[in-house]
Design a protein around this motif. Structure first.
Motif, mmCIF file in Angstrom:
data_model
loop_
_atom_site.group_PDB
_atom_site.id
_atom_site.type_symbol
_atom_site.label_atom_id
_atom_site.label_comp_id
_atom_site.label_asym_id
_atom_site.label_seq_id
_atom_site.Cartn_x
_atom_site.Cartn_y
_atom_site.Cartn_z
ATOM 1 N N GLY A 329 0.795 -1.219 0.000
ATOM 2 C CA GLY A 329 0.000 0.000 0.000
ATOM 3 C C GLY A 329 0.827 1.269 0.000
ATOM 4 O O GLY A 329 0.335 2.340 0.340
ATOM 5 N N ILE A 330 2.088 1.154 -0.394
ATOM 6 C CA ILE A 330 2.936 2.345 -0.404
ATOM 7 C C ILE A 330 3.082 2.847 -1.839
ATOM 8 O O ILE A 330 3.499 2.106 -2.733
ATOM 9 N N GLU A 331 2.734 4.098 -2.043
ATOM 10 C CA GLU A 331 2.824 4.684 -3.375
ATOM 11 C C GLU A 331 4.271 5.110 -3.649
ATOM 12 O O GLU A 331 4.961 5.610 -2.755
ATOM 13 N N VAL A 332 4.736 4.897 -4.890
ATOM 14 C CA VAL A 332 6.092 5.318 -5.262
ATOM 15 C C VAL A 332 6.000 6.341 -6.389
ATOM 16 O O VAL A 332 5.374 6.075 -7.415
ATOM 17 N N GLY A 333 6.592 7.504 -6.203
ATOM 18 C CA GLY A 333 6.519 8.556 -7.208
ATOM 19 C C GLY A 333 7.802 8.685 -8.006
ATOM 20 O O GLY A 333 8.839 8.123 -7.649
ATOM 21 N N LEU A 334 7.706 9.441 -9.108
ATOM 22 C CA LEU A 334 8.865 9.643 -9.966
ATOM 23 C C LEU A 334 9.016 11.131 -10.235
ATOM 24 O O LEU A 334 8.034 11.829 -10.505
ATOM 25 N N LEU A 335 10.267 11.616 -10.156
ATOM 26 C CA LEU A 335 10.510 13.027 -10.431
ATOM 27 C C LEU A 335 11.746 13.157 -11.308
ATOM 28 O O LEU A 335 12.861 12.898 -10.856
ATOM 29 N N THR A 336 11.544 13.499 -12.577
ATOM 30 C CA THR A 336 12.699 13.645 -13.474
ATOM 31 C C THR A 336 12.551 14.894 -14.319
ATOM 32 O O THR A 336 11.459 15.474 -14.428
#
Ligand code: ADP
Ligand code: MG
Length: 676
Positions: A329-336
Motif C-alpha cells: 500500500g505504499i505509493e512510489v513517485g517519480l521526479l525527473t
C-alpha cells in the motif's frame, strides 16, 4: 622562506609558462612538486659487457672511446655522428643524430658509462643516442610523466632545488610509535630517495614509506569524515518486523539480503545518520533491500528518496520499487527532468505535504527546490555518491537523513576498506535460488561468423542482443569512427536485417535515453555500444551479449557487462571475442568462462592486472593514489592496523597535528567528489 603551500612559481626557473605545463600535470604547489613522484627509474648501476648486452632492451655498458669519425650529412637536415668504443669483451659503435653537443663531450681515450638500447649486426654492435653518464649524474635516474615543453632535466632541476630548500625542514607526520612499529624510514629520507635514490634498496624503502603515508592519510581522512558524520539525525526509528515486508514479496529473501536488511534497520534506529554501502553482484537483489529500508522509513513516518544517475535508471528503479512496495500500500513517485512542469509540481507538492512517502528520481531530486515534509532516507548509486555540496544542501534544510549507497561493483574486501572507509559495508554475497549461470564462451576472431550466427538464432527466437566494442583510445572522435565503421560491417553480416541501435559516449543524454528506451521496448533488436551500457540497465528479453576485443577489458568490467543478460527466465549467453589470443589473454578469459562470482573475479582481476588497471575503469573515493600499489595486500593490512593504532590513541587526531593537517587537506581537496 619557501613553504609547501606556495605556488610553484616561487621556485626559481619556474615562470608563468612552465607553471602552466606543471598545472597540466596536476602540480600547482611546492608540495605537489615535491610529491610529483617519478613513474619509474632508470637504473644504470649495473654494467653489462658489450658482448652480453641484449638487443632491444635498455642496458648500461662502460666503454673506452677508441676513435671518432667525421660528421656525415646523410640526408638534408640529418647529421650522423659516430664513434667507436670498446670494453674487454667486444667493440661497438656509438651513434648520435644531430646531437653534436653529446658527441663533442666524448673524448678519444676517455671511458664512459652509456645507457641505451643495443642494436646492430653480427659485425658490430651499435648504441643509438645513448645517455652518457657524466660526473655527478645520479646512476639511478627518475623518469617523470612529462608534457610537451617540460623535460626531465627541468623537472629534476626544480625538484633538486626544493629538496635542498627543505633539507632538515620536513617534520615527519607519522607518529613515532607507527614508524618504529612498522620500521619506516623518515619522510625526509624517503622524499630525497624517491626522486634521486642512493641505491635500489633506498628506493625500495622510500617507496614503502611514501606509500604507507598515502594509505594512512587516506584512511585517516575517511575516518575523520565518518566521525564528522556523527551529528544527530533527528530520524531515529523504531524496529519494524522484516517479516511484514517479506510477506508481501513474491519470493523469500536470501540469507544475505536478510543480513543486509538487519544491518540497515540497526543503523536506522541510531540517533546518528546511517552511512552504509550495500555491495552485491548484479542481480543479487539490492533493490529489494533498498525497498526494505524505504519500508522501515515509511512505517516510522519518514520519506525516502532514491536517486539515480540517469533518467532511464530512475524510471527503472521506480518500477522495481513499485513491485515491492505497492502490495504494502505504499505509493512510489517519480521526479525527473523530462516531466512536464505540471507533473513535477504535483509530485513536489505531494512531497511537501507528505502525501507521497517514496520517490525516485535523478539528482535534481534533492539539488533543486524540492521540499520534503520529513526526508529520512536517501539511497544513491555508487557511481554517484553525492558530494559535499549536496550534503550542505541537506544540512541547510536542517536534514540529516540516513544514507544508503548501492554498488554492483564487487570489490575485494581489502580494497573496499580503502575506497569506502567512510562507510559501513554490507555485502550480499549470494544470488537468489534458481538463478541460471550465464553460459560464457571465449572465442577468437576466426569464429566471428559463427558467433554472429549464434546471435542471429537468439534474435530469431524473439530475443535481443547486445554487442559491445571497446573504446580503442581516449580520443572520442576515433571512438565514434570506430563504432560507426563497425556498424557498417555489421550491416553486411547475417545481422544486417535487424533494427539496430548505436550508443556511444558522445551522444547527448536525451538521445541515449531514447535509444535505450527503444531497446527496452523491443523496437530495437540489437544494441551496439561502447561501454556506456555498463550502468545497470535492465532488459530481461536480452539473452546474448557479444563483446569484441574482450581482452581490452578488465575482468571485473567484463563481469559487469555480462550482467546485462540473464535477467529474465531464458537461458543467456556471453560471447567473448578476441583477435589477440595470447596465453595471458586466454587464461584471463577462461576465468570468465569458469566463474560467475563477481567477488572472485574481482580478486583475480586485481591480482593479474594490478590496482592501476583495476581502477582505470572506475572512480573511487579518493583514488587515484599517487604511489601506493593497492594490490599489495601486506601493505594494505599494515596500514589498516597503523590507522587503527593511531585512531585508538586519539580519535580526532588532535595529538598528531601534522597527520591531521594532511588528512584534512585531502578531504578539502577531494570533498566535492565521490564521497558520501
Ligand atoms: P540488483 O539491484 O542487485 O541487480 P534487483 O534487486 O534488481 O537486483 O533484483 C534482481 C531481480 O531479482 C529482480 O527481478 C528481483 O525481483 C529479483 N529478486 C530479488 N531478490 C530475490 C530473491 N530473494 N529471490 C528471488 N528473486 C529475487
Ligand atoms: Mg539494480
Amino acid at each position: 622562506m619557501i613553504s609547501l603551500t606556495d605556488n610553484i612559481t616561487s621556485v626559481p626557473q619556474i615562470g608563468k609558462k612552465r607553471a602552466e605545463l606543471y598545472n597540466k600535470l596536476g602540480v600547482y604547489t611546492v608540495g605537489d612538486l615535491l610529491t610529483f613522484f617519478p613513474r619509474d627509474h632508470t637504473d644504470m648501476t649495473e654494467i653489462t659487457s658489450v658482448a652480453d648486452a641484449p638487443y632491444d632492451e635498455p642496458c648500461t655498458v662502460q666503454v673506452t672511446v677508441t676513435g671518432k669519425m667525421a660528421a656525415q650529412r646523410i640526408r638534408s637536415g640529418l647529421i650522423l655522428y659516430k664513434a667507436v668504443a670498446e670494453d674487454e669483451s667486444d667493440n661497438m659503435s656509438i651513434v648520435f643524430y644531430n646531437n653534436r653537443f653529446a658527441f663533442d663531450a666524448l673524448e678519444e681515450g676517455g671511458t664512459y658509462r652509456l645507457y641505451g638500447k643495443m642494436s646492430g649486426n653480427m659485425v658490430r654492435r651499435e648504441m643509438n643516442s645513448p645517455l652518457v653518464v657524466t660526473d655527478g649524474m645520479p646512476l639511478i635516474r627518475p623518469k617523470y610523466h612529462l608534457t610537451e615543453g617540460l623535460t626531465a632535466p627541468m623537472v629534476m632541476t626544480n625538484i633538486s632545488y626544493l629538496l635542498k630548500c627543505f633539507n632538515e625542514r620536513i617534520d615527519d607526520p607519522m607518529p613515532d610509535m607507527v614508524r618504529s612499529r612498522f620500521e619506516l624510514t623518515t619522510e625526509e629520507y624517503a622524499l630525497k630517495n624517491i626522486h634521486f635514490p642512493e641505491s635500489m634498496h633506498a628506493l625500495e624503502i622510500s617507496r614503502r614509506r611514501l606509500s604507507f603515508d598515502e594509505l594512512v592519510i587516506n584512511q585517516a581522512a575517511m575516518r575523520l569524515l565518518k566521525g564528522a558524520n556523527s551529528v544527530t539525525t533527528g530520524c531515529v526509528m523504531k524496529e519494524v518486523p522484516i517479516e511484514d515486508y517479506e510477506a508481501a514479496l513474491p519470493f523469500e529473501l536470501t540469507a544475505a539480503q536478510k543480513r543486509a536488511c538487519a544491518d540497515i534497520f540497526a543503523d536506522m534506529k541510531k540517533d546518528t545518520p546511517m552511512n552504509r554501502l550495500v555491495q552485491g553482484d548484479v542481480g543479487s537483489g539490492k533493490t529489494a533491500v533498498a525497498a526494505a529500508a524505504c519500508y522501515m522509513a515509511y512505517k516510522n513516518g519518514y520519506q525516502s528518496a532514491l536517486m539515480a544517475p540517469t533518467e532511464i535508471l530512475a524510471v527503472q528503479h521506480c518500477e522495481t520499487l513499485k513491485k515491492f512496495l505497492s502490495p504494502l500500500g505504499i505509493e512510489v513517485g517519480l521526479l525527473t527532468g523530462s516531466m512536464t512542469q505540471k507533473q513535477k509540481n504535483e509530485i513536489k507538492s505531494k512531497l511537501m505535504s507528505g502525501e507521497l512517502m517514496v520517490v525516485t528520481g535523478t539528482h535534481a531530486l534533492i539539488s533543486d527546490s524540492t521540499e520534503f515534509l520529513s526526508l529520512g532516507l536517501i539511497i544513491t548509486d555508487e557511481q554517484h555518491r553525492f558530494g559535499v555540496e549536496q550534503r550542505k544542501l541537506l544540512a541547510g534544510k536542517g536534514m540529516h537523513p540516513h544514507k544508503l549507497v548501492m554498488s554492483a561493483t564487487p570489490i575485494p574486501r581489502t580494497l573496499a576498506l580503502i575506497m569506502y572507509g567512510d562507510l559501513d559495508i554490507s555485502v550480499i554475497n549470494e544470488l537468489p535460488k534458481g538463478r541460471q549461470k550465464i553460459e560464457t564462451y571465449a572465442v577468437t576472431g576466426k569464429l566471428r561468423d559463427r558467433a554472429l550466427g549464434f546471435v542471429k538464432r537468439e534474435l530469431d527466437s524473439g530475443h535481443q542482443a547486445y554487442i559491445v566494442c571497446p573504446m580503442i583510445d581516449d580520443d572520442p572522435e576515433s571512438e565514434i569512427q570506430n563504432v560507426e565503421s563497425y556498424m557498417e560491417r555489421l550491416k553486411e553480416s547475417v545481422l544486417g536485417g535487424y533494427p539496430t541501435g548505436l550508443l556511444h559516449g558522445r551522444l547527448p543524454a536525451a538521445e541515449k535515453d531514447q535509444i535505450m528506451t527503444e531497446f527496452k521496448n523491443g523496437e530495437l533488436k540489437i544494441l551496439v555500444s561502447t561501454t556506456v551500457i555498463e550502468v545497470g540497465v535492465d532488459v530481461p528479453n536480452a539473452t546474448v551479449i557479444m563483446i569484441e576485443s574482450s581482452e581490452r577489458f578488465g575482468l571485473a568490467q567484463l563481469h559487469q557487462l555480462r550482467g546485462r543478460v540473464g535477467r529474465g527466465q531464458d537461458r543467456s549467453y556471453c560471447i567473448l571475442l578476441t583477435d589477440n589470443a595470447t596465453d595471458e589473454v586466454r587464461s584471463r578469459l577462461r576465468i570468465m568462462a569458469d566463474t560467475s562470482d563477481g567477488f572472485a573475479i574481482a580478486e583475480e582481476d586485481l591480482k593479474m592486472r594490478g590496482a592501476g588497471e583495476f581502477f582505470g575503469v572506475r572512480q573511487s573515493g579518493f583514488a587515484p593514489f599517487k604511489i601506493a600499489d593497492l594490490s599489495d595486500r601486506e601493505l594494505l593490512s599494515e596500514t589498516s592496523s597503523a590507522v587503527t593504532m593511531i585512531m585508538e590513541k586519539c580519535p580526532d587526531l588532535s595529538e598528531f597535528p601534522l597527520l591531521r593537517e594532511r588528512a584534512q587537506a585531502l578531504i578539502d581537496r577531494n570533498g566535492a567528489e565521490g564521497m558520501n
